[in-house]
Design an enzyme around this catalytic site. Structure first.
Site, mmCIF file in Angstrom:
data_model
loop_
_atom_site.group_PDB
_atom_site.id
_atom_site.type_symbol
_atom_site.label_atom_id
_atom_site.label_comp_id
_atom_site.label_asym_id
_atom_site.label_seq_id
_atom_site.Cartn_x
_atom_site.Cartn_y
_atom_site.Cartn_z
ATOM 1 N N ASP A 22 10.677 24.374 8.874
ATOM 2 C CA ASP A 22 10.969 22.478 7.670
ATOM 3 C C ASP A 22 10.566 21.399 9.073
ATOM 4 O O ASP A 22 9.974 20.437 8.477
ATOM 5 C CB ASP A 22 11.809 23.239 6.677
ATOM 6 C CG ASP A 22 11.139 24.674 5.950
ATOM 7 O OD1 ASP A 22 10.166 25.010 5.930
ATOM 8 O OD2 ASP A 22 12.135 25.239 6.189
ATOM 9 N N GLU A 282 4.365 27.904 11.450
ATOM 10 C CA GLU A 282 3.855 26.718 11.252
ATOM 11 C C GLU A 282 3.540 25.903 12.176
ATOM 12 O O GLU A 282 2.693 25.785 12.530
ATOM 13 C CB GLU A 282 3.922 26.451 9.272
ATOM 14 C CG GLU A 282 3.236 24.930 9.335
ATOM 15 C CD GLU A 282 2.788 24.738 8.281
ATOM 16 O OE1 GLU A 282 3.832 25.186 7.045
ATOM 17 O OE2 GLU A 282 2.720 23.375 8.013
#
Ligand code: TRH
Length: 385
Positions: A22, A282
Site C-alpha cells: 500500500d 500488487e
C-alpha cells in the site's frame, strides 16, 4: 472539461493494511505526481515504520517532513480537525481507506469542492472496466466520490509507470558491468552472477521448499536471491542457519543467498538484473512487468480463494498460451486442481524461458498503449467538476 489550477494540490491518504504494497504504491504515485506533473502532494501515512523500510529517508518521529519534495504527514488517527483551507484540490483515498470525518466535512465546505477519488486495487477481472470512474454521491453532503481502477486495458486507469523508467532499465540491462557491480554490493559473487539468477518475493504460503528441492537437482547452477524475512522457514531449513541478510549456502545446483530488504529503486534493479522474478501482491507484480523479464506472481491470499479468480483473470490476459507458465503460476498459488508436480513443471518452464521473455516484451507494448496511471488519473480529474 474543467481545468485544474496551475499549482494543483493533492492529498493522498494511505492506510498500511499489511506488508509494504500500500505504501509502496502510494509513495511511487506521490513522487511521480510531484516530479512529472508539478503537483503539490501531501501523503498522509498511518505507519511510518513500514514506509521507512522502502524509503530509508523517512524519520519515524516526525509529524511532518519533506521527502523528494513530497510533504509526508503522519496520519495518527481520525480525530484531526480541518477547515476548508486545509483541503487539497484533489483528494485520493487509497483502497477505500476512511479519511478523517472532519476532513470530509471540510471538503464539503470548500468552493469548489475537491475532486475526490478512491484509488482501487489492481485486478485483471472484466468487471473492473465497468466500474472504473463510476461516481458515488455522498449520502448527506454535496460531495461526489469517483472510483479509479488501475488495470491492464484502455478502459481502466492503466499501471503506474514513471516516464524515465524503461530507459533507465534498458541502460542498466545493456551494461553487464553495472549489473555485476550492483549485485556484487549485495554479496553476489562472480560465479553466482553467471548462473540462472532468480529473485524470490512471496507470501509465507508459497511452496518454496518444494521448488528448492527441484532446483537442487537441476542440471545447471541456479542462484536464488531472497530478501530477509521472506519465506523464512523454507530458507532457514535450506541454509541450516538463521535467514539473516548475508546468509548463504550452496547445496548441489542451488545457491540461496539472503539479501537485506533494499530501498524501492534498488528493488527495481534487482528485478532488472535477474533472469526470473518471483513477485507478489500488487507493486512488485507491476514492477516485474516493467522489468521485461519472466516472472511468477504470488497473489495476496483472500477469503474463499477469491484470489484464484483474480489470478486466472490475469493469466487469461497474459499467458493463456504458455502451458508451463500457467502450470507453474497455478502450482505456486495452490490454485491447480491437483497438487503441482514441480519436478515435471520446472524443466518445461525453464525451456520456455526465452519464449516467455519475448512475450514480456509484447505484453509491455500492450500496457504502454494504455498510458500511465498518474497521467490518466490527472486527465480524469480534469473532467470531474
Ligand atoms: O508488500 P506486499 O505484499 O503488498 C501487498 C499488496 O499491495 C496487496 O495488494 C495488498 O492488499 C497487501 O499488501 C495488503 O507486496 P507488494 O505490493 O509487491 O509491495 C512490496 C513493496 O515493497 C513494493 O513497493 C516493492 C517494495 N520492496 C522494496 O522496496 N525492497 C525490497 O527489498 C522488496 C522485497 C520489496
Amino acid at each position: 472539461m474543467n481545468h485544474l489550477p496551475t499549482h494543483t494540490s493533492l492529498a493522498l491518504f494511505c492506510k498500511v493494511v499489511d506488508n509494504y504494497g500500500d505504501i509502496g504504491i502510494c509513495w511511487r504515485l506521490a513522487r511521480q505526481l510531484e516530479q512529472e506533473h508539478a503537483i503539490a502532494v501531501t501523503l498522509w501515512v498511518d505507519d511510518l515504520r513500514s514506509f521507512q523500510r522502502i524509503c530509508p529517508q523517512v524519520n519515524i518521529q516526525r509529524e511532518v517532513q519533506q521527502i523528494a519534495n513530497v510533504t509526508v504527514r503522519h496520519w495518527r488517527d481520525q480525530d484531526g480537525v480541518f477547515s476548508a483551507a486545509d483541503v487539497a484540490d484533489i483528494v485520493i483515498e487509497f483502497f477505500a481507506c476512511d479519511i478523517p470525518p472532519s476532513y470530509i466535512a471540510a471538503m464539503a465546505q470548500r468552493t469548489p469542492p475537491p475532486v475526490w477519488l478512491n484509488l482501487e486495487g489492481l485486478s485483471a477481472e472484466e468487471w473492473v472496466e465497468g466500474c472504473h470512474t463510476l461516481s458515488s454521491p455522498h449520502p448527506q453532503m454535496a460531495l461526489t466520490k469517483h472510483f479509479f481502477f488501475p488495470g491492464f486495458t484502455d478502459k481502466t486507469g492503466g499501471l503506474l509507470l514513471e516516464s524515465p523508467l524503461l530507459q533507465q532499465r534498458a541502460a542498466f540491462q545493456q551494461n553487464p558491468a553495472a549489473m555485476a557491480a550492483f549485485l556484487g554490493q549485495l554479496g553476489v559473487t562472480p560465479g553466482e552472477f553467471t548462473s540462472l539468477k532468480v529473485s524470490l518475493f512471496c507470501y509465507p504460503e508459497a511452496p518454496v521448499a518444494a521448488l528448492f528441492d527441484v532446483w537442487r537437482r537441476s542440471d545447471a547452477a541456479l542462484t536464488c536471491l531472497v530478501p530477509e524475512g521472506v519465506a523464512a522457514t523454507s530458507v532457514e531449513a535450506f541454509l541450516g542457519q538463521a535467514a539473516v541478510a548475508g546468509a548463504c549456502a550452496t547445496r548441489e545446483a542451488l545457491t540461496v543467498r539472503v539479501l537485506p530488504f533494499i530501498p524501492q529503486p534498488d528493488y527495481d534493479k534487482l528485478l532488472w538484473a535477474c533472469d526470473l522474478n518471483f513477485v507478489r501482491g500488487e507493486d512488485s507484480f507491476v514492477r516485474a512487468q516493467w522489468a521485461g523479464k519472466p516472472f511468477i506472481w504470488h497473489i495476496y491470499p483472500q477469503d474463499k480463494d477469491l484470489h484464484h479468480v483474480k489470478l486466472n483473470a490475469f493469466l487469461r490476459r497474459y499467458s493463456a498460451k504458455t502451458d508451463s507458465l500457467v502450470a507453474l503460476s497455478l502450482g505456486w498459488n495452490a490454485a491447480a486442481d491437483e497438487d503441482a508436480d514441480f519436478a515435471a513443471i520446472w524443466p518445461s518452464f525453464k525451456t520456455d524461458l526465452p519464449k516467455i521473455a519475448m512475450m514480456s516484451t509484447d505484453w509491455q507494448r500492450k500496457l504502454l498503449a494504455n498510458g500511465d496511471l498518474a497521467s490518466n488519473l490527472l486527465k480524469f480529474a480534469e473532467t470531474v467538476g
